[in-house]
Write a protein that holds these residues in place. Structure first.
Motif, PDB file in Angstrom:
ATOM      1  N   ALA A  57      55.655  75.284  68.969  1.00 44.92           N
ATOM      2  CA  ALA A  57      56.850  74.453  69.030  1.00 44.92           C
ATOM      3  C   ALA A  57      57.522  74.655  70.373  1.00 44.92           C
ATOM      4  O   ALA A  57      57.398  75.725  70.990  1.00 44.92           O
ATOM      5  N   GLN A  58      58.224  73.629  70.813  1.00 41.15           N
ATOM      6  CA  GLN A  58      58.989  73.731  72.051  1.00 41.15           C
ATOM      7  C   GLN A  58      60.407  74.165  71.719  1.00 41.15           C
ATOM      8  O   GLN A  58      61.077  73.566  70.883  1.00 41.15           O
ATOM      9  N   PHE A  59      60.827  75.240  72.361  1.00 38.95           N
ATOM     10  CA  PHE A  59      62.162  75.783  72.110  1.00 38.95           C
ATOM     11  C   PHE A  59      62.721  76.284  73.436  1.00 38.95           C
ATOM     12  O   PHE A  59      62.060  77.051  74.139  1.00 38.95           O
ATOM     13  N   ALA A  60      63.907  75.823  73.775  1.00 40.28           N
ATOM     14  CA  ALA A  60      64.564  76.213  75.021  1.00 40.28           C
ATOM     15  C   ALA A  60      63.692  75.912  76.233  1.00 40.28           C
ATOM     16  O   ALA A  60      63.624  76.699  77.180  1.00 40.28           O
ATOM     17  N   GLY A  61      63.004  74.772  76.188  1.00 45.10           N
ATOM     18  CA  GLY A  61      62.217  74.325  77.326  1.00 45.10           C
ATOM     19  C   GLY A  61      60.856  74.968  77.471  1.00 45.10           C
ATOM     20  O   GLY A  61      60.163  74.710  78.451  1.00 45.10           O
ATOM     21  N   LYS A  62      60.431  75.796  76.497  1.00 44.29           N
ATOM     22  CA  LYS A  62      59.137  76.463  76.579  1.00 44.29           C
ATOM     23  C   LYS A  62      58.358  76.258  75.283  1.00 44.29           C
ATOM     24  O   LYS A  62      58.937  76.038  74.229  1.00 44.29           O
ATOM     25  N   ILE A  63      57.040  76.344  75.403  1.00 43.11           N
ATOM     26  CA  ILE A  63      56.183  76.269  74.225  1.00 43.11           C
ATOM     27  C   ILE A  63      55.948  77.688  73.710  1.00 43.11           C
ATOM     28  O   ILE A  63      55.484  78.558  74.449  1.00 43.11           O
TER      29      ILE A  63
END
Length: 390
Positions: A251-257
């Motif tokens: 998942a993408q979270f805070a601009g990172k995977i």
């Protein structure tokens, strides 16, 4: 002048015929061209048997395995709340989340205790009177006395009244204990619906809470891909179902995977009647534990999932560009001629085809160079696609 009209057309036709014969008889010879059109140059790839793991892609939303409505079982004013009794707050198992004014219930306990004491006193007095009646009857020597004379029904009544008073005391203490709403598990508050100073009725929902020990994701699996997965289908005669395949969540979270690891623990009871899909449930343990490489796997997060599939060694992997007209590919035989093959496609991916039947290992498969290939066409192999050989 009549003879002119008759002979003139005959003369013209004769002259035209003679001229045509002369042209045909003296036409120049056409020199043959040196060579025909060369065969087209093509790119091929070599079909090779590979051991492939048939992973299945899916997606879903993270949800807690255990989620409940916290309901007040008694009525009263809220007099205390836990510091973490806020939306998003974490709590431990056994923490008192909310406290209701207990004074009315303390009074009920005191009253019930008095009733128990009175019932116990009455029972003791009745037992003494029964013993006295027994002694007096024996002193008179009048034979066998009936139960009423010996106070047996009276004793049964007093014992029943004592038991009822003790039950009332237990009920009063139970209601008093319900003034404190404690957490049945370690978890987190999703939503609170009561606050300090508020009067709540018995049966009112005061909060929605969920456990943080295990998270789950429902993953739809197409019926045609179930064969690739060793799913725990939970047969009725299975004593202890085996663990399912591993799952990688992204998942993408805070601009990172970010990635998390889980495992399939069960499948739901039936196929979805609208989509024909089977839902497999992935379990992720301790999703809120600290980890330096990724954030917590929060409830409500949308994730992409890759379920580890079974390994097969009888499959052939070729470039996707080799597919022509649905389920057809072309191979180049030993004489460099195209031969059409109907193939069974096990899976189509972004850049490759996984073939289950229709191709043999080490055959040269046409990839590019001809827009409209024809069975039997002569070709020249120009290049071999990466991973293949001529």
């Amino acid at each position: 002048m009549k003879w002119v009209k008759i002979t003139l057309p005959i003369i013209i036709l004769s002259a035209s015929a003679a001229a045509c014969w002369a042209l045909i008889a003296h036409k120049p010879a056409v020199a043959p061209q040196a060579g025909g059109k060369p065969p087209p140059q093509v790119t091929v790839a070599t079909a090779r048997l590979e051991t492939l793991r048939m992973d299945v892609a899916s997606q879903g939303v993270v949800r807690p395995r255990t989620e409940i409505d916290l309901v007040s079982e008694v009525s009263g004013k809220v007099v205390a709340i836990h510091p973490a009794f806020v939306a998003g707050g974490f709590f431990k198992k056994g923490d008192r989340l909310i406290a209701i004014d207990p004074r009315d219930y303390d009074f009920a306990i005191t009253k019930a205790q008095a009733q128990v004491a009175e019932a116990r006193k009455d029972l003791l007095r009745e037992e003494a009177e029964a013993e006295q009646a027994q002694n007096e009857w024996q002193a008179l020597g009048g034979g066998d006395a009936n139960d009423f004379v010996l106070h047996k029904p009276h004793l049964a009544e007093r014992r029943a009244k004592l038991a009822a008073a003790e039950a009332d005391l237990a009920a009063a203490r139970l209601k008093r204990s319900r003034c404190d709403l404690s957490a049945p598990f370690a978890g987190r508050v999703r939503e609170k619906q009561a606050d300090i100073g508020q009067y709540v009725e018995s049966g009112k929902i005061v909060a929605n809470i969920y456990a943080t020990d295990i998270a789950e994701v429902r993953l739809p699996v197409p019926s045609e891909q179930i064969e690739f997965l060793d799913l725990p289908l939970f047969y009725a005669n299975a004593a202890q179902p085996a663990a399912g395949p591993s799952v990688t969540l992204r998942a993408q979270f805070a601009g990172k995977i970010h990635t998390w690891q889980g495992r399939i623990v069960r499948t739901e009871g039936m196929l979805d009647d609208k989509t024909g899909m089977l839902y497999a449930v992935a379990e992720i343990r301790d999703p809120y534990a600290y980890h330096p490489s990724h954030p917590p796997l929060a409830a409500g997060l949308f994730v992409q999932a890759e379920i580890a599939g079974s390994e097969r060694s009888d499959l052939i992997n070729i470039p996707r560009a080799a597919l022509h007209g649905g389920y057809q590919v072309y191979v180049v035989d030993r004489d460099n001629r195209l031969r059409m093959r109907h193939v069974g496609i096990v899976r189509t991916e972004a850049d490759r085809l996984v073939i289950g039947k229709g191709l043999n290992a080490d055959e040269r498969v046409l990839v590019s160079g001809i827009e409209l290939p024809i069975d039997g066409m002569q070709v020249v192999i120009k290049t071999v696609a990466p991973g293949g050989r001529s």
